[in-house]
Design a protein around this motif. Structure first.
Motif, short mmCIF file in Angstrom:
data_model
loop_
_atom_site.label_atom_id
_atom_site.label_comp_id
_atom_site.label_asym_id
_atom_site.label_seq_id
_atom_site.Cartn_x
_atom_site.Cartn_y
_atom_site.Cartn_z
N MET A 1 0.63 -1.34 0.21
CA MET A 1 0.33 0.48 -0.14
C MET A 1 0.71 1.52 -0.11
SD MET A 1 -3.30 1.15 2.21
CE MET A 1 -4.23 1.48 2.06
N SER A 2 0.54 1.85 -0.95
CA SER A 2 1.50 3.34 -0.63
C SER A 2 0.39 4.81 -0.69
CB SER A 2 1.94 3.52 -2.33
OG SER A 2 2.81 4.82 -2.21
N THR A 23 -8.23 18.98 8.16
CA THR A 23 -8.17 18.42 7.68
C THR A 23 -6.59 18.11 6.89
OG1 THR A 23 -10.57 19.29 6.82
CG2 THR A 23 -9.85 18.00 5.00
N VAL A 24 -6.98 16.70 6.02
CA VAL A 24 -5.43 16.44 5.87
C VAL A 24 -6.17 15.24 4.58
CG1 VAL A 24 -3.82 14.69 6.36
CG2 VAL A 24 -4.25 15.86 8.00
N PRO A 25 -5.88 15.53 3.40
CA PRO A 25 -5.70 14.95 2.35
C PRO A 25 -4.67 14.05 2.02
CG PRO A 25 -5.14 17.65 2.22
CD PRO A 25 -4.91 17.36 3.12
N ILE A 26 -5.56 12.93 1.92
CA ILE A 26 -3.95 11.55 1.79
C ILE A 26 -4.85 10.91 0.24
CG2 ILE A 26 -3.47 9.37 2.78
CD1 ILE A 26 -4.29 10.60 5.51
N LYS A 27 -3.92 10.76 -0.41
CA LYS A 27 -4.14 10.28 -1.80
C LYS A 27 -3.55 8.30 -0.98
CE LYS A 27 -3.72 10.58 -6.65
NZ LYS A 27 -3.67 10.65 -7.91
N GLY A 32 -5.62 -0.44 -2.14
CA GLY A 32 -6.19 -0.24 -0.80
C GLY A 32 -5.99 -0.79 0.45
N GLY A 33 -6.56 -0.70 1.47
CA GLY A 33 -6.11 -0.88 2.55
C GLY A 33 -6.65 -0.90 3.45
N ASP A 34 -6.35 -1.10 4.54
CA ASP A 34 -7.60 -0.19 6.19
C ASP A 34 -5.43 0.03 6.62
OD1 ASP A 34 -9.32 -0.93 6.48
OD2 ASP A 34 -9.56 -2.83 7.20
N LEU A 64 -9.23 2.93 -1.02
CA LEU A 64 -9.69 1.64 -2.21
C LEU A 64 -8.48 2.37 -3.07
CD1 LEU A 64 -13.68 2.23 -2.92
CD2 LEU A 64 -11.90 0.03 -2.23
N GLY A 65 -7.78 1.42 -3.86
CA GLY A 65 -6.57 1.68 -4.92
C GLY A 65 -6.89 2.87 -5.21
N GLY A 66 -6.03 3.87 -5.50
CA GLY A 66 -6.43 5.31 -6.19
C GLY A 66 -7.29 6.61 -5.50
#
Length: 122
Positions: A1-2, A23-27, A32-34, A64-66
């Motif tokens: 996971m990246s 608020t923290v934007p994370i990509k 995906g994963g937890d 989810l991925g992406g």
């Protein structure tokens, strides 16, 4: 996971006291994963490191991925003698840190000293 911590981190409302939302934007750039997203709020410092830890929060988030998500944390402002606040963020999967970043002088608060009041985002 990246995962990557995107910029900018936002602090609303940009007020001097009371409750704020960070608020923290994370990509997620991959499968995906937890994960656990940890947020740390520190007094600002004139030195190259942050000051004293004021508060910390953790949220469990699934990606989810992406997918890109804005992870929001509610915080009640804590006045101290220092008016600047640094914010640290870590994204952790199990015992592995996937992403980590510190935002210097993310916001300002009223001080308990004679220095007066400061406000706004940097």
């Amino acid at each position: 996971m990246s995962l990557t911590l995107e910029s900018p981190l936002s602090v609303l409302p940009s007020q001097i006291s009371g409750n704020i939302r960070i608020t923290v934007p994370i990509k997620c750039a991959g499968p995906g994963g937890d994960v656990a997203v940890n947020l740390y709020i520190y007094e600002g410092s004139l030195w190259s490191t942050h000051g004293r830890l004021i508060a910390s929060y953790t949220q469990d988030v699934s990606f989810l991925g992406g997918e890109e998500k804005d992870v929001a944390f509610e915080h009640t402002v804590v006045p101290t003698s220092e008016g600047r606040r640094d914010v640290g963020v870590q994204v952790v999967e199990g015992d592995r840190v996937l992403a980590s970043r510190e935002f210097d002088d993310a916001y300002n608060v009223a001080t308990t000293g004679a220095g007066g009041m400061m406000g706004g985002l940097s």
